[in-house]
Design a protein around this motif. Structure first.
Motif, short mmCIF file in Angstrom:
data_model
loop_
_atom_site.label_atom_id
_atom_site.label_comp_id
_atom_site.label_asym_id
_atom_site.label_seq_id
_atom_site.Cartn_x
_atom_site.Cartn_y
_atom_site.Cartn_z
N ILE A 159 0.83 -1.21 0.00
CA ILE A 159 0.00 0.00 0.00
C ILE A 159 0.87 1.26 0.00
O ILE A 159 0.70 2.16 -0.83
CB ILE A 159 -0.95 0.02 1.22
N VAL A 160 1.81 1.33 0.93
CA VAL A 160 2.62 2.55 1.10
C VAL A 160 3.51 2.78 -0.12
O VAL A 160 3.56 3.90 -0.67
CB VAL A 160 3.47 2.46 2.39
N PHE A 165 4.98 5.45 -5.25
CA PHE A 165 5.29 5.32 -6.68
C PHE A 165 4.52 6.36 -7.49
O PHE A 165 5.02 6.89 -8.48
CB PHE A 165 4.91 3.92 -7.19
N LYS A 166 3.30 6.67 -7.04
CA LYS A 166 2.43 7.60 -7.77
C LYS A 166 2.91 9.04 -7.67
O LYS A 166 2.48 9.91 -8.44
CB LYS A 166 0.99 7.50 -7.25
N LEU A 334 3.60 6.53 8.08
CA LEU A 334 4.60 5.72 7.39
C LEU A 334 4.89 6.26 5.99
O LEU A 334 6.04 6.23 5.53
CB LEU A 334 4.14 4.26 7.32
N MET A 335 3.87 6.76 5.31
CA MET A 335 4.09 7.36 3.99
C MET A 335 5.09 8.51 4.08
O MET A 335 6.01 8.61 3.27
CB MET A 335 2.77 7.91 3.42
N SER A 336 4.89 9.38 5.07
CA SER A 336 5.76 10.55 5.20
C SER A 336 7.17 10.14 5.62
O SER A 336 8.16 10.71 5.14
CB SER A 336 5.18 11.53 6.22
N ILE A 337 7.28 9.17 6.50
CA ILE A 337 8.59 8.71 6.96
C ILE A 337 9.38 8.14 5.78
O ILE A 337 10.57 8.44 5.59
CB ILE A 337 8.44 7.64 8.07
N GLY A 360 14.97 2.18 -1.92
CA GLY A 360 14.85 2.63 -0.52
C GLY A 360 13.76 1.91 0.22
O GLY A 360 13.99 1.32 1.29
N GLY A 361 12.55 1.91 -0.36
CA GLY A 361 11.42 1.23 0.27
C GLY A 361 11.63 -0.28 0.32
O GLY A 361 11.24 -0.94 1.29
#
Length: 511
Positions: A159-160, A165-166, A334-337, A360-361
Motif C-alpha cells: 500500500i505505502v 510510486f504515484k 509511514l508514507m511521510s517517513i 529505498g522502500g
C-alpha cells in the motif's frame, strides 16, 4: 520554471503534514502521559511546549524546505556543505523508524480482522504474546517468521510503496485526502460512543482533573516537551521534505499553526475517547481508573481487546473501528517517513522516483521482516527506544543549536518566512529557537544519558523488564550510532551532478 514535484493544493499539503504528525503515539501515548503528569494541569506545560518548541520548529523546518528546495540532505547541503551529514542522519533515523513502525501497523490490521469474532478470547495478553506474536522466550532469539504478522506486513508495504510510486500530487496528496477525513470520522464515532458508556465520566474526570502540585516538577515540563516533540514529526527530515514540494508562494507560518494545533486537537480528542473507555472498564471491574491506565502496545493490544470483550452492543464493530483508526493513523505517518529517504535518494543520485521507491522502500521492507519473527518484539523495543531518544531527540538538539548558534541562520530564515506569510515572526520565534528549545532539549538529553548510564531503561511499551542489559545496550546503541555513521558515509559520497536547469532554477528562486 519549477522542476521539483509540487502539492496540488495548500489543503493537500496541510492534510499530508497533519497526517504525518497524527500517528500511533497520539492515540496510545498522549492520554497516559497527560494523566501521569497532572491530568488537566498538564495542558498548561503542553500548550507552552507547543508554542515555544513545536510550532517554532515546524516553522523552521517548513521554511528550510521551502527556501532550499530539497530533501533534508540537500537542504542542509545548500545551507552549508559541511552540514549535509545531519540531513542524512535525519533520513537514516526515519529509515529505521519505518522498518518497525510498519510492523505495528500490520498488528493493527490483524486485530481489525480479529475484532469481528473476538479471536483474542478472554486472556488478551496471552493471546498477543503467545498465540499471535508467538514470542520467543529470550531477547535476542530470532526464531521463525510469524505468518499472522508477515502477511499483513507485506500488505502494508504494498500500500505505502504503491502510493509513493504515484508521486506527491497523485499519490501522497490523494491518499491523505482519503485517509485523514476517514480517520477523523472514525475516531469521532469512537469518542461519541465512548463518552456515552456507563462510567465514562469517571474516566474523563480522571483525565481532566488538574493536579497543580505537579506543575512545579521539572520532569512534567520535560514530559510535555517530549510529547510535543515526538508527536509532531519534527527533527527527522519529514517536514523539510514535505515543505520542499510547496509552491513558491506559500504561507509558511499559517501552515505551521494549522498543523500544530490540528495535531494537538486530535491528541486531546484521543484522550477523551481513551479515558471514556477506560472509565467504563474500571466501572465494570470495580476498580479505580488508575488501575487500568496503560500505554503503548499494552493499551492498544491488551487493554482495548479486554474492553471490547465487555462492550455493550456491537462490540465487534467498535473493535474494528478502533483498530482501523490505528491503521489509518499509521499509514499516513509511514508514507511521510518513507518519503524522506525516497526524496534523499532522488536528489543525491539523480534517479527516478520509481527507482528510489524500489531501492529505498524495498530495503526497508526487507529489514522489517526481522520484526515479523518470533523475536520481533524484543528487537522492536530496543530499536524504538534508542532511535527515538538518541536519534530524534538528539537530532532536534543538534539542529536548533547548529542553525541558531553556529550557522546563525535564524534571521535569514525568519526573513524568508515573513516575506511570504501572513503571520509575521518576531522575538517569540527567535527566543524559542535560540534559547528555550535548546535548553529544554539539552536537559532532556542529560536526563536520558544519566538514565542509560544507570541502566534504568523505560519506554512507552513497557516491555523492558527482564531484558538483558547487553541486548538493549549493544542492540540499541548499534541502531542509534549506526544511523549516524551511515549518514556520514552517504554525506561524503559524491553527488551525481544536478542538471544545469535544476541549479539555475534553485538559484533564481533563492534570490
Amino acid at each position: 520554471m519549477e522542476t521539483r514535484s509540487q502539492w496540488g493544493t495548500r489543503a493537500g499539503f496541510i492534510l499530508a503534514a497533519v497526517g504525518s504528525a497524527v500517528g500511533l503515539g497520539n492515540i496510545w501515548r498522549f492520554p497516559a502521559v497527560a494523566y501521569e503528569n497532572g491530568g488537566g494541569a498538564f495542558l498548561i506545560p503542553y500548550l507552552f511546549a507547543l508554542l515555544t518548541a513545536g510550532i517554532p520548529i515546524l516553522i523552521l523546518e517548513f521554511t528550510m524546505g521551502h527556501k532550499y528546495r530539497g530533501s533534508a540532505p540537500l537542504t542542509f547541503r545548500r545551507m552549508n556543505k559541511k552540514t549535509e551529514f545531519i540531513g542524512w542522519w535525519a533520513v537514516l533515523v526515519a529509515f529505521v523508524i519505518s522498518t518497525y513502525y510498519s510492523v505495528i501497523i500490520a498488528w493493527a490490521m490483524s486485530y481489525s480482522v480479529f475484532s469481528f469474532n473476538l479471536n483474542w478470547g478472554e486472556d488478551t495478553g496471552g493471546f498477543l504474546f503467545g498465540d499471535y506474536l508467538k514470542l520467543a522466550e529470550n531477547p535476542g532469539e530470532v526464531g521463525s517468521f510469524v505468518p499472522g504478522v508477515l502477511i499483513p506486513l507485506i500488505l502494508v508495504w504494498v500500500i505505502v510503496l504503491g502510493i509513493l510510486f504515484k508521486g506527491v500530487k497523485k499519490g501522497i496528496e490523494i491518499a491523505n485526502r482519503i485517509f485523514i477525513p476517514a480517520l477523523v470520522v472514525i475516531f469521532l464515532i469512537i469518542v461519541i460512543r465512548a463518552i456515552t458508556l456507563p462510567g465514562a465520566m469517571d474516566g474523563l474526570e480522571a483525565f481532566f482533573t488538574p493536579d497543580f502540585s505537579k506543575i512545579l516538577n521539572p520532569d512534567v515540563w520535560v514530559a510535555a516537551y517530549g510529547q510535543i516533540f515526538f508527536s509532531l514529526s519534527i527533527a527527522f527530515a519529514i517536514m523539510i521534505t514535505y515543505s520542499s514540494y510547496l509552491p513558491k508562494k506559500s504561507d509558511i507560518t499559517n501552515n505551521a499553526f494549522i498543523t500544530g494545533f490540528g495535531n494537538s486537537s486530535f491528541e486531546i480528542l484521543a484522550g477523551i475517547g481513551v479515558f471514556g473507555i477506560l472509565g467504563y472498564m474500571a466501572g465494570q471491574l470495580g476498580e479505580p481508573v488508575s488501575e487500568v491506565v496503560d500505554a503503548g502496545v499494552g493499551l492498544a493490544f491488551v487493554v482495548f481487546p479486554e474492553i471490547i470483550n465487555q462492550f455493550p452492543g456491537l462490540n465487534a464493530l467498535f473493535g474494528f473501528l478502533f483498530f482501523a483508526s490505528l491503521v489509518l493513523a499509521g499509514l499516513t505517518s509511514l508514507m511521510s517517513i518513507t518519503e524522506t529517504y525516497v526524496a534523499g535518494l532522488m536528489d543525491k543520485f539523480k534517479i527516478s522516483r520509481g527507482k528510489a521507491v524500489f531501492f529505498g522502500g524495498g530495503v526497508a521492507a526487507l529489514i522489517s521482516l526481522l520484526f515479523a519473527t518470533q523475536g520481533g518484539l524484543y528487537f522492536l523495543d530496543a530499536a524504538d527506544y534508542f532511535i527515538n531518544q538518541f536519534g530524534v531527540a538528539l537530532l532536534g538538539l543538534v539542529e536548533v543549536v547548529l542553525i541558531a548558534w553556529i550557522l546563525r541562520e535564524v534571521k535569514n530564515l525568519k526573513d524568508h518566512a515573513n516575506e511570504i506569510s501572513d503571520i509575521k515572526l518576531g522575538a517569540w520565534w527567535t527566543v524559542s529557537l535560540s534559547l528555550i528549545t535548546p535548553v529544554v532539549l539539552g536537559y532532556m538529553m542529560y536526563g536520558l544519558l544519566k538514565q542509560n548510564i544507570m541502566k534504568e531503561f523505560d519506554n512507552a511499551t513497557g516491555n523492558y523488564e527482564g531484558y538483558p542489559d547487553a541486548f538493549i545496550l549493544w542492540g540499541g546503541w548499534a541502531v542509534a550510532i549506526g544511523a549516524l555513521v551511515i549518514g556520514v558515509v552517504l554525506a561524503i559520497t559524491k553527488w551525481k551532478k544536478p542538471s544545469v536547469e535544476d541549479e539555475e532554477t534553485y538559484k533564481k528562486e533563492a534570490q
